[in-house]
Design a protein around this motif. Sequence first.
Motif, PDB file in Angstrom:
ATOM      1  N   GLY A  47       0.488  -0.588  -8.649  1.00 19.81           N
ATOM      2  CA  GLY A  47       0.436  -1.515  -7.524  1.00 19.81           C
ATOM      3  C   GLY A  47      -0.136  -0.880  -6.266  1.00 19.81           C
ATOM      4  N   GLY A  48      -0.274   0.448  -6.269  1.00 16.37           N
ATOM      5  CA  GLY A  48      -0.865   1.140  -5.132  1.00 16.37           C
ATOM      6  C   GLY A  48      -2.312   1.484  -5.422  1.00 16.37           C
ATOM      7  N   GLU A  49      -2.690   2.737  -5.137  1.00 16.68           N
ATOM      8  CA  GLU A  49      -4.056   3.167  -5.402  1.00 16.68           C
ATOM      9  C   GLU A  49      -4.377   3.015  -6.891  1.00 16.68           C
ATOM     10  OE1 GLU A  49      -4.852   7.050  -3.140  1.00 16.68           O
ATOM     11  OE2 GLU A  49      -2.690   6.756  -3.017  1.00 16.68           O
ATOM     12  N   GLY A  50      -5.553   2.473  -7.171  1.00 15.24           N
ATOM     13  CA  GLY A  50      -5.964   2.262  -8.551  1.00 15.24           C
ATOM     14  C   GLY A  50      -5.795   0.831  -9.028  1.00 15.24           C
ATOM     15  N   THR A  51      -5.139  -0.012  -8.235  1.00 12.72           N
ATOM     16  CA  THR A  51      -4.905  -1.393  -8.646  1.00 12.72           C
ATOM     17  C   THR A  51      -6.213  -2.170  -8.736  1.00 12.72           C
ATOM     18  OG1 THR A  51      -2.703  -1.361  -7.657  1.00 12.72           O
ATOM     19  CG2 THR A  51      -3.656  -3.515  -8.110  1.00 12.72           C
ATOM     20  N   VAL A  52      -7.086  -2.010  -7.736  1.00 16.66           N
ATOM     21  CA  VAL A  52      -8.387  -2.687  -7.783  1.00 16.66           C
ATOM     22  C   VAL A  52      -9.194  -2.185  -8.973  1.00 16.66           C
ATOM     23  CG1 VAL A  52     -10.610  -2.900  -6.604  1.00 16.66           C
ATOM     24  CG2 VAL A  52      -8.493  -3.280  -5.338  1.00 16.66           C
ATOM     25  N   ALA A  53      -9.186  -0.879  -9.204  1.00 21.17           N
ATOM     26  CA  ALA A  53      -9.928  -0.316 -10.339  1.00 21.17           C
ATOM     27  C   ALA A  53      -9.429  -0.887 -11.657  1.00 21.17           C
ATOM     28  CB  ALA A  53      -9.814   1.204 -10.338  1.00 21.17           C
ATOM     29  N   ALA A  54      -8.106  -1.060 -11.786  1.00 23.41           N
ATOM     30  CA  ALA A  54      -7.545  -1.634 -13.010  1.00 23.41           C
ATOM     31  C   ALA A  54      -8.026  -3.065 -13.202  1.00 23.41           C
ATOM     32  CB  ALA A  54      -6.023  -1.576 -12.966  1.00 23.41           C
ATOM     33  N   ALA A  55      -8.062  -3.833 -12.120  1.00 26.61           N
ATOM     34  CA  ALA A  55      -8.542  -5.214 -12.208  1.00 26.61           C
ATOM     35  C   ALA A  55     -10.020  -5.248 -12.594  1.00 26.61           C
ATOM     36  CB  ALA A  55      -8.311  -5.938 -10.884  1.00 26.61           C
ATOM     37  N   LEU A  56     -10.821  -4.362 -12.001  1.00 25.99           N
ATOM     38  CA  LEU A  56     -12.243  -4.321 -12.326  1.00 25.99           C
ATOM     39  C   LEU A  56     -12.460  -3.930 -13.788  1.00 25.99           C
ATOM     40  CD1 LEU A  56     -13.688  -2.622  -9.104  1.00 25.99           C
ATOM     41  CD2 LEU A  56     -13.685  -5.057  -9.697  1.00 25.99           C
ATOM     42  N   ALA A  57     -11.667  -2.977 -14.281  1.00 26.20           N
ATOM     43  CA  ALA A  57     -11.789  -2.564 -15.678  1.00 26.20           C
ATOM     44  C   ALA A  57     -11.432  -3.697 -16.629  1.00 26.20           C
ATOM     45  CB  ALA A  57     -10.893  -1.351 -15.942  1.00 26.20           C
ATOM     46  N   ALA A  58     -10.605  -4.636 -16.142  1.00 19.74           N
ATOM     47  CA  ALA A  58     -10.205  -5.784 -16.964  1.00 19.74           C
ATOM     48  C   ALA A  58     -11.175  -6.953 -16.842  1.00 19.74           C
ATOM     49  CB  ALA A  58      -8.804  -6.233 -16.566  1.00 19.74           C
ATOM     50  N   GLY A  59     -12.271  -6.760 -16.099  1.00 16.61           N
ATOM     51  CA  GLY A  59     -13.289  -7.798 -16.035  1.00 16.61           C
ATOM     52  C   GLY A  59     -13.381  -8.569 -14.742  1.00 16.61           C
ATOM     53  N   TRP A  60     -12.540  -8.246 -13.751  1.00 16.03           N
ATOM     54  CA  TRP A  60     -12.659  -8.897 -12.454  1.00 16.03           C
ATOM     55  C   TRP A  60     -13.969  -8.449 -11.790  1.00 16.03           C
ATOM     56  CZ3 TRP A  60      -8.123 -10.874  -9.303  1.00 16.03           C
ATOM     57  CH2 TRP A  60      -7.061 -11.252 -10.135  1.00 16.03           C
ATOM     58  N   SER A  61     -14.419  -9.207 -10.810  1.00 17.26           N
ATOM     59  CA  SER A  61     -15.667  -8.901 -10.111  1.00 17.26           C
ATOM     60  C   SER A  61     -15.402  -8.154  -8.807  1.00 17.26           C
ATOM     61  CB  SER A  61     -16.434 -10.193  -9.800  1.00 17.26           C
ATOM     62  OG  SER A  61     -16.744 -10.887 -10.991  1.00 17.26           O
ATOM     63  N   ALA A  62     -16.286  -7.231  -8.477  1.00 14.83           N
ATOM     64  CA  ALA A  62     -16.134  -6.444  -7.252  1.00 14.83           C
ATOM     65  C   ALA A  62     -16.760  -7.164  -6.059  1.00 14.83           C
ATOM     66  CB  ALA A  62     -16.792  -5.077  -7.420  1.00 14.83           C
ATOM     67  N   ARG A  63     -16.080  -7.093  -4.943  1.00 10.57           N
ATOM     68  CA  ARG A  63     -16.601  -7.568  -3.668  1.00 10.57           C
ATOM     69  C   ARG A  63     -16.410  -6.453  -2.645  1.00 10.57           C
ATOM     70  NH1 ARG A  63     -18.106 -10.727  -6.747  1.00 10.57           N
ATOM     71  NH2 ARG A  63     -17.965 -13.002  -6.730  1.00 10.57           N
ATOM     72  N   ARG A  64     -17.247  -6.428  -1.641  1.00 14.74           N
ATOM     73  CA  ARG A  64     -17.149  -5.373  -0.632  1.00 14.74           C
ATOM     74  C   ARG A  64     -17.132  -5.980   0.759  1.00 14.74           C
ATOM     75  NH1 ARG A  64     -19.885  -3.605  -4.900  1.00 14.74           N
ATOM     76  NH2 ARG A  64     -19.200  -1.629  -5.820  1.00 14.74           N
ATOM     77  N   ALA A  65     -16.425  -5.317   1.638  1.00 14.44           N
ATOM     78  CA  ALA A  65     -16.360  -5.750   3.030  1.00 14.44           C
ATOM     79  C   ALA A  65     -16.342  -4.519   3.922  1.00 14.44           C
ATOM     80  CB  ALA A  65     -15.106  -6.588   3.271  1.00 14.44           C
ATOM     81  N   THR A  66     -17.078  -4.588   5.014  1.00 11.17           N
ATOM     82  CA  THR A  66     -17.050  -3.508   6.000  1.00 11.17           C
ATOM     83  C   THR A  66     -15.968  -3.828   7.020  1.00 11.17           C
ATOM     84  OG1 THR A  66     -19.400  -3.044   5.703  1.00 11.17           O
ATOM     85  CG2 THR A  66     -18.361  -2.238   7.722  1.00 11.17           C
ATOM     86  N   VAL A  67     -14.991  -2.934   7.124  1.00  9.40           N
ATOM     87  CA  VAL A  67     -13.821  -3.170   7.973  1.00  9.40           C
ATOM     88  C   VAL A  67     -13.505  -1.897   8.747  1.00  9.40           C
ATOM     89  CG1 VAL A  67     -12.875  -4.861   6.353  1.00  9.40           C
ATOM     90  CG2 VAL A  67     -12.198  -2.459   6.156  1.00  9.40           C
ATOM     91  N   GLU A  68     -12.521  -1.987   9.604  1.00  9.51           N
ATOM     92  CA  GLU A  68     -12.077  -0.797  10.336  1.00  9.51           C
ATOM     93  C   GLU A  68     -11.221   0.082   9.435  1.00  9.51           C
ATOM     94  OE1 GLU A  68     -10.164  -1.313  14.042  1.00  9.51           O
ATOM     95  OE2 GLU A  68     -11.715  -2.630  14.874  1.00  9.51           O
ATOM     96  N   GLY A  69     -11.538   1.379   9.451  1.00  7.84           N
ATOM     97  CA  GLY A  69     -10.674   2.333   8.773  1.00  7.84           C
ATOM     98  C   GLY A  69      -9.436   2.585   9.604  1.00  7.84           C
ATOM     99  N   PRO A  70      -8.577   3.511   9.195  1.00  7.37           N
ATOM    100  CA  PRO A  70      -7.305   3.708   9.892  1.00  7.37           C
ATOM    101  C   PRO A  70      -7.442   4.081  11.365  1.00  7.37           C
ATOM    102  CG  PRO A  70      -7.713   5.466   8.297  1.00  7.37           C
ATOM    103  CD  PRO A  70      -8.711   4.401   8.030  1.00  7.37           C
ATOM    104  N   THR A  71      -8.524   4.762  11.713  1.00  6.01           N
ATOM    105  CA  THR A  71      -8.703   5.163  13.111  1.00  6.01           C
ATOM    106  C   THR A  71      -9.755   4.338  13.834  1.00  6.01           C
ATOM    107  OG1 THR A  71     -10.296   6.887  12.477  1.00  6.01           O
ATOM    108  CG2 THR A  71      -7.968   7.525  12.638  1.00  6.01           C
ATOM    109  N   GLY A  72     -10.202   3.255  13.217  1.00  5.97           N
ATOM    110  CA  GLY A  72     -11.140   2.348  13.870  1.00  5.97           C
ATOM    111  C   GLY A  72     -12.582   2.506  13.467  1.00  5.97           C
TER     112      GLY A  72
END
Length: 383
Positions: A47-72
């Motif tokens: 449920g933490g790091e790797g959750t998106v990767a698990a979904a992608l490996a199961a056939g979900w589609s990747a989307r990307r967004a440019t956002v602020e990182g932790p320090t802006g």
Amino acid sequence: MTHPTILLAPDKFKGSLDAADVAHHLAEGIRDEDPRILVRRSPIADGGEGTVAAALAAGWSARRATVEGPTGLPVEATYAVDGARAVIELAESCGLQRLPAGRLAPWAASTYGLGQIIAAAVDAGATEVIVGLGGSASTDGGAGVLQALGGMILDRNGESVGRGARHLGSTTTIDLSAARARLAGVRIVAACDVTNPLLGPEGAAHVFGPQKGLRSNDLLVAEAGLDAFARAVCGPTRAGLSSVPGAGAAGGTGFALLALGATFRPGIDVVADLIGLEEQISLADLVVVGEGSLDVQSLAGKGPLGVARLAGSLGVPVIAVVGRNCLSPAQAAGGGLMTVLDLISLDPDPDRCVRYAPELLRRTGGQVARLARDRCERAPSLD
């Protein structure tokens, strides 16, 4: 003789390999030993790091967004979509891994980027957003999430409170009407195995703050900031959301999501549903789980032991492949594991274990193949 089907469902080996790489090297070792064995791969996460990767490996589609990182600073974050469902990881936008040069920023770090990704997914049509909590760099109580979604967090002068833990203590008023309106008709699910409340000795600041760079003499100040924030959301008594198990997850981000109406589910249960794990286990004769360190925390049912529990309910035996095994045979058996194979047995030098993990996993894959084949030869099936 029939040949077994092995399902590889490892978690990441933290600091070494991601879950997909672990599964790949194990599969190579199994095929080297016996190419007749059918190998299926279904890397998991808790449920933490790797959750998106698990979904992608199961056939979900990747989307990307440019956002602020932790320090802006801007970062490009990946999330997964399947129809009107989206899977997001906090760590992808504002986690420790996104800190510039890896420098901890306990007072400045914010969860604003997570709110931006949630907004992007909703704007793209998502009506269910699953948020994997874990790996956060901040202790801002999720204030950044609320601000990014339109929430107003104000000080006594009616001015917007700045981002990060350093500003939380000046919070006097919060208006979440715009944020809630933006999420109208959207179901938010927080994937989380942490049960800590927001406040107190077991809360976000005291338990998780040191991981994010808070020193011992900082903890009471950070706690006071979270307390002011909670009072503004819940009222003077802070009753309700701040004491909900999981409110303290990810530096208090769990609390902010609760304020937006989120429901909490154990991370491994969420991931199992995302990747159709139950069906995959039902088609296997043997399941292989794995993680970097198997210890008493694993027994809580996170990640690999959660998979073992599910496999046990279906009558499928489970082997664990880990970097280091800290459990006794009785503890492992109690967790549903038939056998535990650890890389440290092949190379007792921890640094070499990390450096040569791919090779050691391949060798261990050969052991897995032999165990599976031996069981198959002794019985008509592995059931």
